[in-house]
Design a protein around this motif. Sequence first.
Motif, PDB file in Angstrom:
ATOM      1  N   PRO A 139       1.082  -1.533   0.384  1.00 36.92           N
ATOM      2  CA  PRO A 139       0.459  -0.087   0.211  1.00 36.92           C
ATOM      3  C   PRO A 139       0.471   0.848  -0.038  1.00 36.92           C
ATOM      4  O   PRO A 139       0.324   2.162   0.066  1.00 36.92           O
ATOM      5  N   THR A 140       2.318   1.368  -0.314  1.00 38.40           N
ATOM      6  CA  THR A 140       3.251   2.486  -0.210  1.00 38.40           C
ATOM      7  C   THR A 140       2.157   3.243  -1.354  1.00 38.40           C
ATOM      8  O   THR A 140       2.798   4.602  -0.927  1.00 38.40           O
ATOM      9  N   LEU A 141       2.459   3.041  -2.621  1.00 38.01           N
ATOM     10  CA  LEU A 141       1.287   3.521  -3.822  1.00 38.01           C
ATOM     11  C   LEU A 141      -0.041   2.492  -3.562  1.00 38.01           C
ATOM     12  O   LEU A 141      -0.255   1.836  -3.773  1.00 38.01           O
ATOM     13  N   VAL A 142      -0.841   3.766  -3.427  1.00 34.59           N
ATOM     14  CA  VAL A 142      -2.455   3.214  -3.117  1.00 34.59           C
ATOM     15  C   VAL A 142      -3.352   3.435  -4.873  1.00 34.59           C
ATOM     16  O   VAL A 142      -3.179   4.334  -5.356  1.00 34.59           O
ATOM     17  N   PRO A 143      -3.092   2.048  -5.318  1.00 31.72           N
ATOM     18  CA  PRO A 143      -4.166   2.072  -7.216  1.00 31.72           C
ATOM     19  C   PRO A 143      -5.089   2.764  -6.509  1.00 31.72           C
ATOM     20  O   PRO A 143      -6.274   1.595  -6.347  1.00 31.72           O
ATOM     21  N   ILE A 144      -5.624   3.839  -7.791  1.00 32.48           N
ATOM     22  CA  ILE A 144      -7.099   4.329  -7.941  1.00 32.48           C
ATOM     23  C   ILE A 144      -6.730   4.565  -9.114  1.00 32.48           C
ATOM     24  O   ILE A 144      -6.158   4.746  -9.870  1.00 32.48           O
ATOM     25  N   VAL A 145      -8.594   3.261  -9.402  1.00 31.16           N
ATOM     26  CA  VAL A 145      -8.498   3.829 -10.918  1.00 31.16           C
ATOM     27  C   VAL A 145      -9.874   4.945 -11.612  1.00 31.16           C
ATOM     28  O   VAL A 145     -11.005   4.814 -10.807  1.00 31.16           O
ATOM     29  N   ARG A 146      -9.741   5.640 -12.603  1.00 33.54           N
ATOM     30  CA  ARG A 146      -9.979   6.224 -12.728  1.00 33.54           C
ATOM     31  C   ARG A 146     -11.461   5.197 -13.962  1.00 33.54           C
ATOM     32  O   ARG A 146     -10.868   5.451 -15.695  1.00 33.54           O
ATOM     33  N   ILE A 147     -12.370   5.067 -13.767  1.00 34.12           N
ATOM     34  CA  ILE A 147     -13.283   4.193 -15.079  1.00 34.12           C
ATOM     35  C   ILE A 147     -13.703   5.189 -15.429  1.00 34.12           C
ATOM     36  O   ILE A 147     -13.458   6.185 -15.944  1.00 34.12           O
ATOM     37  N   MET A 202      -9.282  -6.602  -9.102  1.00 36.36           N
ATOM     38  CA  MET A 202      -7.910  -7.285  -9.816  1.00 36.36           C
ATOM     39  C   MET A 202      -7.279  -6.557  -8.839  1.00 36.36           C
ATOM     40  O   MET A 202      -6.031  -6.314  -9.376  1.00 36.36           O
ATOM     41  N   GLY A 203      -8.079  -5.611  -7.764  1.00 32.94           N
ATOM     42  CA  GLY A 203      -6.759  -4.982  -6.252  1.00 32.94           C
ATOM     43  C   GLY A 203      -6.955  -4.067  -6.757  1.00 32.94           C
ATOM     44  O   GLY A 203      -6.307  -3.267  -5.993  1.00 32.94           O
ATOM     45  N   ALA A 204      -7.589  -2.769  -7.190  1.00 32.24           N
ATOM     46  CA  ALA A 204      -8.202  -1.520  -7.135  1.00 32.24           C
ATOM     47  C   ALA A 204      -8.159  -1.302  -5.782  1.00 32.24           C
ATOM     48  O   ALA A 204      -8.526  -1.665  -5.126  1.00 32.24           O
ATOM     49  N   MET A 205      -7.508   0.047  -5.509  1.00 30.27           N
ATOM     50  CA  MET A 205      -8.401   0.373  -3.600  1.00 30.27           C
ATOM     51  C   MET A 205      -8.925   2.036  -3.350  1.00 30.27           C
ATOM     52  O   MET A 205      -9.583   2.031  -2.717  1.00 30.27           O
TER      53      MET A 205
END
Length: 256
Positions: free
Chosen positions: A65-73, A87-90
């Motif tokens: 979680p050092t870098l939190v992955p966010i996805v703009r759908i 897929m693991g987006a946070m």
Amino acid sequence: MQINPVKQKTANGGVSIGTMMFEFNTTGIGRIAANAGAEFAVYDMEHTGWDIESIRMLIATTPKPTLVPIVRIPTTQYHFVSRVLDMGAMGIMAPMVESAEEARLLVQSAKYPPLGRRGAAFGIPHDDYGIGTIPEIVRSANAEVLLIVQVETAKGLKNLEEIAAVPEVDVLWIGLYDMASSMGLAGQMDHPDLHAAIDRVLAACQKFNKVPAVLVTSVEEGQAQLKRGFRLVAFGGDVWIYQTALKQGLAALRNR
């Protein structure tokens, strides 16, 4: 699901600073951003044409979680939300949210029952292929996923308070360039009406306990927006950061 430090930090009144990704879908980009000090990366599907396999690779190579992955759908639909979370987006960013109904759809799609209707699949990327107790996985996922709605149209601004009142939405992200265009002020980033819209979003965040967020394109702009009260700030995007740094370096060498 791992603890989401960006959600925890901002929920407790702190500030989180990250960046956006539009161009470099490589296995190293997440680690590069993390090593530079970014706390989150927004991987964009709205404007890039990145397919679900590209997003899967980007999330898998993000040092969580050092870098939190966010996805703009690209749009608020169940299959976009649930797939990138599996897929693991946070975190999920939903663009062009214009009504409370759309905000509720985001929540319903992202949360497991009883908070939503997300389909159940366990022992897959979202829980690092681990075998845990299902009630704890569900509790953790519901608690840690960061839900961001973008208020970036005149209609969204009109329905701002109804959108902000939706439970389980964490962040209101004002899309400044889209908002200006929607208001008939394309490119007029210092127009008083746009500043009034920003003030309205900040006030709604204060009233409904949401985190205000924005994209900035310079350090000076970022400092001004932080001073104004934004607490989730994305500093530029990969393509612009690279292009700006390269342009400045080349110009400096040519003008030696």
